[in-house]
Motif scaffolding. Structure first.
Motif, short mmCIF file in Angstrom:
data_model
loop_
_atom_site.label_atom_id
_atom_site.label_comp_id
_atom_site.label_asym_id
_atom_site.label_seq_id
_atom_site.Cartn_x
_atom_site.Cartn_y
_atom_site.Cartn_z
N PHE A 60 10.68 30.77 -55.69
CA PHE A 60 10.81 29.74 -54.68
C PHE A 60 10.90 28.36 -55.33
O PHE A 60 10.09 27.99 -56.16
CB PHE A 60 9.62 29.76 -53.71
N ASP A 61 11.90 27.62 -54.93
CA ASP A 61 12.10 26.25 -55.43
C ASP A 61 11.86 25.29 -54.26
O ASP A 61 12.66 25.25 -53.33
CB ASP A 61 13.52 26.10 -55.98
N PRO A 62 10.76 24.52 -54.31
CA PRO A 62 10.47 23.60 -53.20
C PRO A 62 11.60 22.63 -52.90
O PRO A 62 11.75 22.18 -51.77
CB PRO A 62 9.22 22.85 -53.68
N SER A 63 12.41 22.30 -53.91
CA SER A 63 13.52 21.38 -53.66
C SER A 63 14.62 22.02 -52.80
O SER A 63 15.52 21.32 -52.34
CB SER A 63 14.10 20.86 -54.97
N SER A 64 14.51 23.33 -52.58
CA SER A 64 15.49 23.99 -51.71
C SER A 64 15.23 23.70 -50.24
O SER A 64 16.06 24.01 -49.39
CB SER A 64 15.49 25.51 -51.96
N ILE A 65 14.09 23.11 -49.95
CA ILE A 65 13.75 22.75 -48.56
C ILE A 65 14.35 21.38 -48.27
O ILE A 65 13.96 20.38 -48.85
CB ILE A 65 12.23 22.72 -48.34
N THR A 66 15.31 21.36 -47.38
CA THR A 66 15.96 20.10 -47.02
C THR A 66 15.06 19.31 -46.07
O THR A 66 14.17 19.89 -45.43
CB THR A 66 17.30 20.36 -46.32
N GLU A 68 15.81 18.27 -43.23
CA GLU A 68 16.00 18.84 -41.89
C GLU A 68 15.15 20.09 -41.71
O GLU A 68 14.54 20.30 -40.65
CB GLU A 68 17.48 19.17 -41.64
N MET A 69 15.12 20.96 -42.74
CA MET A 69 14.30 22.17 -42.67
C MET A 69 12.82 21.81 -42.53
O MET A 69 12.10 22.40 -41.73
CB MET A 69 14.52 23.04 -43.91
N TYR A 70 12.39 20.83 -43.32
CA TYR A 70 11.00 20.39 -43.28
C TYR A 70 10.66 19.86 -41.88
O TYR A 70 9.64 20.26 -41.28
CB TYR A 70 10.74 19.31 -44.34
N ASN A 71 11.49 18.96 -41.37
CA ASN A 71 11.22 18.35 -40.06
C ASN A 71 11.20 19.39 -38.94
O ASN A 71 10.35 19.33 -38.05
CB ASN A 71 12.23 17.25 -39.76
N THR A 72 12.13 20.33 -38.99
CA THR A 72 12.17 21.39 -37.98
C THR A 72 10.92 22.26 -38.05
O THR A 72 10.29 22.55 -37.03
CB THR A 72 13.44 22.25 -38.16
N ALA A 73 10.56 22.66 -39.27
CA ALA A 73 9.37 23.51 -39.43
C ALA A 73 8.12 22.76 -39.00
O ALA A 73 7.27 23.33 -38.31
CB ALA A 73 9.25 23.97 -40.89
N LYS A 74 8.01 21.50 -39.37
CA LYS A 74 6.82 20.72 -39.01
C LYS A 74 6.71 20.60 -37.49
O LYS A 74 5.64 20.79 -36.91
CB LYS A 74 6.87 19.33 -39.64
N LYS A 75 7.83 20.32 -36.85
CA LYS A 75 7.85 20.21 -35.38
C LYS A 75 7.46 21.54 -34.74
O LYS A 75 6.66 21.57 -33.80
CB LYS A 75 9.24 19.78 -34.93
N ASP A 76 8.01 22.64 -35.26
CA ASP A 76 7.67 23.97 -34.73
C ASP A 76 6.19 24.28 -34.92
O ASP A 76 5.54 24.80 -34.01
CB ASP A 76 8.51 25.05 -35.42
N VAL A 156 5.27 27.00 -49.03
CA VAL A 156 4.82 27.85 -50.12
C VAL A 156 5.97 28.79 -50.50
O VAL A 156 6.09 29.21 -51.63
CB VAL A 156 3.58 28.66 -49.69
N SER A 157 6.80 29.09 -49.53
CA SER A 157 8.01 29.88 -49.72
C SER A 157 8.97 29.48 -48.59
O SER A 157 8.64 28.63 -47.77
CB SER A 157 7.71 31.38 -49.68
N GLN A 158 10.11 30.11 -48.53
CA GLN A 158 11.08 29.79 -47.48
C GLN A 158 10.51 30.06 -46.09
O GLN A 158 10.91 29.41 -45.13
CB GLN A 158 12.37 30.60 -47.67
N LYS A 159 9.59 31.01 -45.98
CA LYS A 159 9.07 31.41 -44.66
C LYS A 159 7.57 31.21 -44.51
O LYS A 159 6.99 31.65 -43.52
CB LYS A 159 9.40 32.88 -44.41
N ARG A 160 6.93 30.56 -45.49
CA ARG A 160 5.49 30.35 -45.42
C ARG A 160 5.16 28.88 -45.63
O ARG A 160 5.73 28.23 -46.50
CB ARG A 160 4.75 31.17 -46.48
N VAL A 161 4.20 28.40 -44.82
CA VAL A 161 3.74 27.01 -44.94
C VAL A 161 2.23 26.96 -44.83
O VAL A 161 1.60 27.85 -44.27
CB VAL A 161 4.35 26.07 -43.88
#
Length: 189
Positions: A60-66, A68-76, A156-161
């Motif tokens: 997992f590369d944290p820089s792969s999280i854009t 937009e992905m961060y904002n969407t996940a945080k909002k969810d 922490v990964s593409q599907k874990r926070v």
């Protein structure tokens, strides 16, 4: 167990030394489910939490999280926590369980976990024994998680926070570890 004791001791020390203004401390402090009708800035009694840890993916590369992905996940995640707060406030155990990952549900039903929770000073002072996940929900989750808020997340990964609440002193308190199972986020620790 030693790691848990060290985390608990560091939380107590951090809060007891908060008299002076200084740089905010950014630590991944786990806020176990405990009585939280007090403001977040006050000392929160500690209870054992599930020992299951979120395992970071090696590739997992944290820089792969854009952004937009961060904002969407945080909002969810913020929306999820608002829903959970309502479920917890209404003491709806059956719906709360539906928000738990399978492994986490198994962990909080394990005799070892239930014994650790029951032996905590918080529950001992109330002469309370936690014998199953419903007791854990009633005596630990309800008094501590009904007013949670998510100020930040960390992938922490593409599907874990990890979901954090930030105190007035700038301390990041970890509330939940969550995983997106495709049909929505679930608590995994």
């Amino acid at each position: 167990m030693k790691k848990l004791i060290l985390v608990l001791m560091s939380v107590v020390l951090a809060y007891s030394s908060c008299e002076t203004e200084g740089e905010p401390v950014e630590e991944d402090l786990v806020v176990p489910a405990v009585s939280l009708p007090v403001p977040v800035e006050e000392v929160i009694p500690e209870l054992p939490v599930a020992v299951q840890e979120v395992i970071e993916e090696d590739d997992f590369d944290p820089s792969s999280i854009t952004p937009e992905m961060y904002n969407t996940a945080k909002k969810d995640v913020q929306q999820l926590i608002k829903e959970l707060n309502n479920i917890i406030r209404s003491r709806n155990y059956n719906v709360w369980v539906s928000y738990l990952g399978h492994d986490y549900f198994e962990e909080i039903n394990s005799p070892e976990f239930l014994k650790r929770v029951s032996e905590s000073s918080f529950l001992k002072s109330k002469n309370t024994v936690v014998s199953d996940s419903k007791d854990y929900f009633t005596h630990v989750v309800v008094p501590s998680r009904a007013n949670s808020r998510v100020d930040d997340i960390e992938f922490v990964s593409q599907k874990r926070v990890k979901a954090f609440m930030v105190t007035a002193q700038g301390q990041r308190l970890r509330l939940y570890d969550l995983e997106d199972f495709g049909d929505g986020w679930k608590i995994i620790n």
